[in-house]
Design a protein around this motif. Structure first.
Motif, short mmCIF file in Angstrom:
data_model
loop_
_atom_site.label_atom_id
_atom_site.label_comp_id
_atom_site.label_asym_id
_atom_site.label_seq_id
_atom_site.Cartn_x
_atom_site.Cartn_y
_atom_site.Cartn_z
N GLY A 151 -16.99 0.14 -8.42
CA GLY A 151 -16.32 -1.09 -8.85
C GLY A 151 -14.87 -1.14 -8.39
N ARG A 152 -14.09 -2.09 -8.95
CA ARG A 152 -12.72 -2.27 -8.46
C ARG A 152 -11.67 -1.57 -9.32
NH1 ARG A 152 -12.14 -5.81 -4.29
NH2 ARG A 152 -14.13 -6.78 -3.82
N ALA A 153 -12.07 -1.06 -10.48
CA ALA A 153 -11.05 -0.49 -11.36
C ALA A 153 -11.36 0.97 -11.69
CB ALA A 153 -10.95 -1.32 -12.63
N ILE B 295 0.78 -1.26 0.00
CA ILE B 295 0.00 0.00 0.00
C ILE B 295 0.81 1.30 0.00
CG2 ILE B 295 -2.05 -1.04 1.07
CD1 ILE B 295 -1.27 0.29 3.68
N ALA B 296 2.15 1.20 0.07
CA ALA B 296 2.93 2.45 0.19
C ALA B 296 2.67 3.38 -1.01
CB ALA B 296 4.41 2.14 0.31
N HIS B 297 2.37 2.81 -2.18
CA HIS B 297 2.21 3.65 -3.37
C HIS B 297 1.08 4.67 -3.21
CE1 HIS B 297 -0.77 0.48 -3.91
NE2 HIS B 297 -1.37 1.23 -4.82
N ILE B 298 0.08 4.33 -2.38
CA ILE B 298 -1.04 5.28 -2.30
C ILE B 298 -0.67 6.52 -1.49
CG2 ILE B 298 -2.71 3.35 -2.40
CD1 ILE B 298 -3.56 4.22 0.44
N ILE C 203 -8.55 5.41 -1.49
CA ILE C 203 -9.30 4.15 -1.42
C ILE C 203 -9.32 3.48 -2.81
CG2 ILE C 203 -11.59 5.24 -1.71
CD1 ILE C 203 -12.76 3.10 0.06
N SER C 204 -9.45 4.28 -3.89
CA SER C 204 -9.47 3.70 -5.24
C SER C 204 -8.16 2.97 -5.49
CB SER C 204 -9.63 4.76 -6.32
OG SER C 204 -10.47 5.78 -5.89
N LYS C 205 -7.06 3.63 -5.08
CA LYS C 205 -5.74 3.04 -5.36
C LYS C 205 -5.50 1.81 -4.50
CE LYS C 205 -3.91 7.17 -7.22
NZ LYS C 205 -3.51 8.51 -6.94
#
Ligand code: HEM
Length: 486
Positions: A264-266, A136-139, A273-275
């Motif tokens: 949705g997921r994409a 998760i670090a990218h978010i 949260i989306s990321k």
């Protein structure tokens, strides 16, 4: 023995003596065991109670005075102080390097397990923590957080408008700063604001549950057996209070479900949260299971609200106390042309006085103190340490000296820790507070409501810093907001 005259049961005084003997015996046994099994040499200084029990520092914690008490102990005893039979506190630059520096092997305290459910924030095992970061670090990268600016701007705009509506009259700035932090966290981390500015201005019910959850978690740390017992008492209000610990996660679960239903997921929405739901396509890191996403968004939300809200309020309070710095900041903001650029964060991010005001506030009021005042109010590092003086972060010609100073390393601690456990939300918090300060100081003269505000803003710390009066009475005035030095 005559069965008619013999007492079949222990008499009341006899029972009381037996209970007292058991309690006293257990207490003495614990004290002796603590002294005999303490891994800390007896030569290490500290208060007498710290030699025999860990409960006294927990009581200090509950009273909200831990940061101040630990700081005072270091001033009296030096850089190493005993806080409990099995707990030490360290101060000074060498300690910072050893605990937080590159290659340090010190892990987070088990006390973090008290705070809610196991996510990145609570994980002690470095391997487990690294793995969670990988996912998760990218978010939390600066690039990702920059994309959330329109959402942050919208909430900050609402905060400024709300304060502007009370122009000239006393207003509780702490409340509105917390509401700002809450709605930003909602928009960015949960996919939906909490609606903190809707209705009559009362805080959303989530806030009451969050406040209760902190108390219940702390109680659990002090007396787990008592909490076990309380959980079994059929008292509705008590059970509601204890259920607050679960509420913050059921809120998160509902938010994630709603988000998935709508987007949705994409989704390409620019929220964290989306990321988190999409994973990291660049590294191929797969997304976390939904149950862990719920924990991460919930944990980050409560990590964001009081830290950022209190910091914003303390910064406004300090500026109200020292009008000279308020003027200097106003001059800088006006000279930067930020207003003409719609107060875009890019035009504010690197302003030296704005940065210095924020960092100096965090030095005096670290939002997550964890005992930090022992460093940030150390007179050998910061001369005249109790004085609010943003000038310490500026060179003679007004440029920022933050990056190059010997104290810079300690200051990164104030801002949000250092090393692998550093605060993931630093960028988001800085953006929020700077956007708010710039717009308010450009437009209003910020003043104290009265002398009582000083009492309201006295510090207590229950993991987060909490102003004693839970209120910050300020007045925003829009007459004669000149940037001339008086
Ligand atoms: C002015 C605002 C803030 C301050 C001063 C602050 C300060 C800190 C500090 C000092 C730590 C380290 C605590 C420790 O060593 O135990 C920390 C950790 C953390 N903060 Fe913040 N914080 C702020 C805002 C935020 C925001 C907005 C978020 C979320 C978006 C956040 C999320 C976290 C998380 C998840 C951790 C744990 C990191 C880890 O252990 O890997 N913080 N923060």
């Amino acid at each position: 023995m005559n069965p008619r005259t013999a007492e079949p049961y222990l008499s009341a005084p006899g029972l009381a003596s037996a209970v007292a003997a058991v309690v006293l015996g257990t207490l003495l046994w614990n004290i002796v065991r603590n002294i005999l099994t303490s891994p800390i040499p007896s030569s290490v200084p500290g208060p007498f109670l710290a030699r025999i029990t860990s409960k006294w520092i927990l009581l200090v914690d509950l009273s909200g005075q831990r940061a101040q008490v630990v700081d005072a102990l270091h001033k009296k005893h030096g850089p190493v102080v005993r806080l409990a039979p099995d707990e030490l506190s360290f101060a000074g630059r060498d300690a910072v390097k050893a605990i937080y520096g590159a290659g340090a092997t010190v892990v987070k305290s088990p006390a973090y397990n008290l705070f809610g459910k196991r996510g990145m924030f609570q994980m002690q095992d470095p391997r487990e923590h690294r793995e969670r970061q990988r996912r998760i670090a990218h978010i939390f990268s600066a690039a990702s957080l920059q994309q959330t600016e329109p959402l942050v701007q919208a909430v900050v705009g609402r905060t400024v408008a709300t304060l502007a509506a009370s122009v000239g009259a006393p207003v509780d700035a702490l409340h509105w700063c917390r509401m700002m932090a809450l709605d930003v966290a909602g928009a960015v981390l949960m996919g939906k604001e909490f609606g903190a500015f809707d209705g009559d201005g009362a805080a959303p019910v989530y806030v009451r549950h969050l406040d209760n959850a902190y108390i219940a978690w702390a109680l659990n740390g002090l007396a787990p057996a008592l909490v076990w017992l309380l959980e079994r008492l059929p008292i509705q209000s008590l059970q509601r209070f204890l259920a607050a610990r679960e509420y913050v996660y059921s809120y998160g679960e509902h938010a994630v479900q709603q988000y998935l239903k709508t987007n949705g997921r994409a989704s390409s929405r620019r929220t964290l949260i989306s990321k988190m739901i999409a994973g990291n396509p660049e590294t191929g890191a797969e997304p976390l299971p939904d149950a862990d996403i719920v924990i991460e968004v919930s944990n980050n939300t409560f990590a964001a609200v009081d830290s950022t809200g209190n910091t914003a309020a303390y910064t406004l309070y300090r500026l109200a106390c020292v009008p000279e710095w308020q003027q200097r900041l106003r001059r800088e903001i006006r000279a930067s042309g930020a207003k003409e650029k719609g107060f875009q964060y890019q035009s504010l991010q690197a302003l030296p006085v704005l940065n210095a005001v924020l960092v100096e506030t965090l030095r005096l009021h670290p939002a997550v103190p964890t005992g930090l005042p022992r460093l940030t109010r150390d007179a050998t590092i910061f001369p005249d340490p109790d004085k609010f003086d943003p000038g310490r972060w500026l060179s003679g010609d007004g440029a920022a000296v933050f990056a190059g100073t010997p104290v810079a390393q300690e200051m990164t601690l104030v801002w949000g820790g250092r090393g692998p456990r550093a605060c993931s939300g630093q960028y988001m918090a800085a953006m929020e507070v700077k956007l708010l300060l710039a717009q308010l100081v450009d437009r209003f003269q910020v003043g104290l409501q009265g002398e009582a505000t000083h009492g309201e803003m006295e510090m207590t710390a229950h993991f987060h810093l909490i102003p004693k009066g839970r209120r910050c009475g300020l007045v925003f005035d829009d007459e004669e907001v000149s940037d001339e030095t008086t």
